[in-house]
Scaffold this active site. Sequence first.
Site, PDB file in Angstrom:
ATOM      1  N   THR A 122       0.830  -1.213   0.000  1.00 64.11           N
ATOM      2  CA  THR A 122       0.000   0.000   0.000  1.00 64.11           C
ATOM      3  C   THR A 122       0.862   1.260   0.000  1.00 64.11           C
ATOM      4  OG1 THR A 122      -1.455   1.278   1.447  1.00 64.11           O
ATOM      5  CG2 THR A 122      -0.098  -0.338   2.529  1.00 64.11           C
ATOM      6  N   ASP A 123       0.277   2.358  -0.472  1.00 65.97           N
ATOM      7  CA  ASP A 123       0.989   3.646  -0.413  1.00 65.97           C
ATOM      8  C   ASP A 123       1.055   4.177   1.020  1.00 65.97           C
ATOM      9  OD1 ASP A 123      -1.694   4.327  -0.076  1.00 65.97           O
ATOM     10  OD2 ASP A 123      -1.694   5.945  -1.552  1.00 65.97           O
ATOM     11  N   GLU A 124       0.265   3.570   1.933  1.00 60.17           N
ATOM     12  CA  GLU A 124       0.220   4.096   3.303  1.00 60.17           C
ATOM     13  C   GLU A 124       1.557   3.937   4.027  1.00 60.17           C
ATOM     14  OE1 GLU A 124      -3.431   3.404   5.413  1.00 60.17           O
ATOM     15  OE2 GLU A 124      -4.538   3.117   3.555  1.00 60.17           O
TER      16      GLU A 124
ATOM     17  N   TYR B  16      -1.661  -0.457  10.974  1.00 60.36           N
ATOM     18  CA  TYR B  16      -1.803  -1.132   9.675  1.00 60.36           C
ATOM     19  C   TYR B  16      -0.611  -0.824   8.783  1.00 60.36           C
ATOM     20  CZ  TYR B  16      -3.215  -1.622   4.768  1.00 60.36           C
ATOM     21  OH  TYR B  16      -3.240  -1.920   3.413  1.00 60.36           O
TER      22      TYR B  16
ATOM     23  N   LYS C 252       2.397  -3.255   7.281  1.00 59.50           N
ATOM     24  CA  LYS C 252       2.656  -3.444   5.845  1.00 59.50           C
ATOM     25  C   LYS C 252       4.088  -3.011   5.514  1.00 59.50           C
ATOM     26  CE  LYS C 252       0.254  -4.607   2.939  1.00 59.50           C
ATOM     27  NZ  LYS C 252      -0.091  -5.963   2.402  1.00 59.50           N
TER      28      LYS C 252
END
Length: 352
Positions: A133-135, A158, A162
């Site tokens: 993810t870009d998060e 989260y 990741k």
Amino acid sequence: MSKKNILITGGAGFIGSHVVRLFVEKYPDYKIVNLDALTYAGNLENLADIEDKPNYFFEKVNILDADKLKEVFEKHEITDIVHLAAESHVDRSIVSPLDFVYTNVIGTVNLLNTAREQWKGEYDQHLFYHVSTDEVYGALGDTGLFTEETPYHPNSPYSASKASSDHFVRAYAETYHLRTVISNCSNNYGPYHFPEKLIPLFINNIINKKPLPVYGDGLYTRDWLYVKDHAIAIDLIFHKGRKDETYNIGGFNEWRNIDLVKLLCKIMDEKLGNISGTSEQLITYVKDRPGHDRRYAIDATKINKELGWKPTVTFEEGLAETVDWYLTNTRWLDHVTSGAYQSYYESMYSAR
Ligand code: NAD
Ligand code: TYD
């Protein structure tokens, strides 16, 4: 094209089901093995239309179970992995961070270990594709975009889990020469999205005339991508991406939450035959999410230049298609919002 037996983890989830469907239909000569623990987010109804295809197989396995992973690898002679299985909802990670450490970090390392053992001596012939993810990059200010060079700065449990899994994948490439690729994608939307994330939650609430809980001032920004365009990007990266590289995937489509919610309300009013403005009356500002990232936006130049990928669906088309899908698939929506969903909703939103 050489014959492949691909293990797709998390294939019963939102994005995974689109990836499984694309691979099963596009590559009849590949064996596609969907491995999923069927948590609250996993639903085999997402794949009902392809479950009888001869090249599709399902294994109900938790990626924390190393023995079972080995069995599945041997049984299906797995040649490649596309790893999507994860705990994926930021709000849940704030309530139960350890669940995210188990699945996203330890589960990923289990899978890496299995691949390492099973493919020993022939790493060049196999691929471990990690979907992320870009998060992991943290939050942007008013300007700028995430590139593949942006330093990791995860802010939620989260995104921290990741980020950790991405680092392990990289480390296994460096240390053991496992052939890997990672992609970091922006927010997805589309059919089969579990109604705890913004767009499907709000569609469901509008259908049921429930409040639309907008966190904080509603000025948080996300870059939205239609899920089928993400699946197309994954297919391209899987087949043509360079070894041990990272590719950012994004929609070139930034929306402030409140603007997106108002657009969604307008589309829903039209589709439901409501007087204009009916759904907007449901908008309710609620307590903010702790550690809420202000803005995400992806620079997808690399995948565009190297692999020729760009989104094929405009936001207006994708959103209209998504709303139509939820209005048509009421049975699916009823199934996933019964039982445990009710108590989740109560505990998540009653305190806000
Ligand atoms: P999802 O929550 O809809 O699906 C996750 C799937 O993984 C479910 O089918 C679930 O049953 C399965 N799973 C969970 N824990 C498992 C375990 N321990 N063992 C085996 N299976 C398990 O998630 P999603 O939105 O489809 O996201 C898929 C992947 O894409 C995730 O890795 C996520 O981080 C990443 N991603 C998501 C988005 C997004 O906008 N949704 C954006 C970028 C990247
Ligand atoms: P979400 O769909 O949870 O994705 P992510 O947090 O991974 O980006 O949320 C998208 C945006 O919408 C995010 O800024 C949080 C906000 N949001 C709300 O305002 N209300 C809600 O009920 C939810 C679930 C999200």
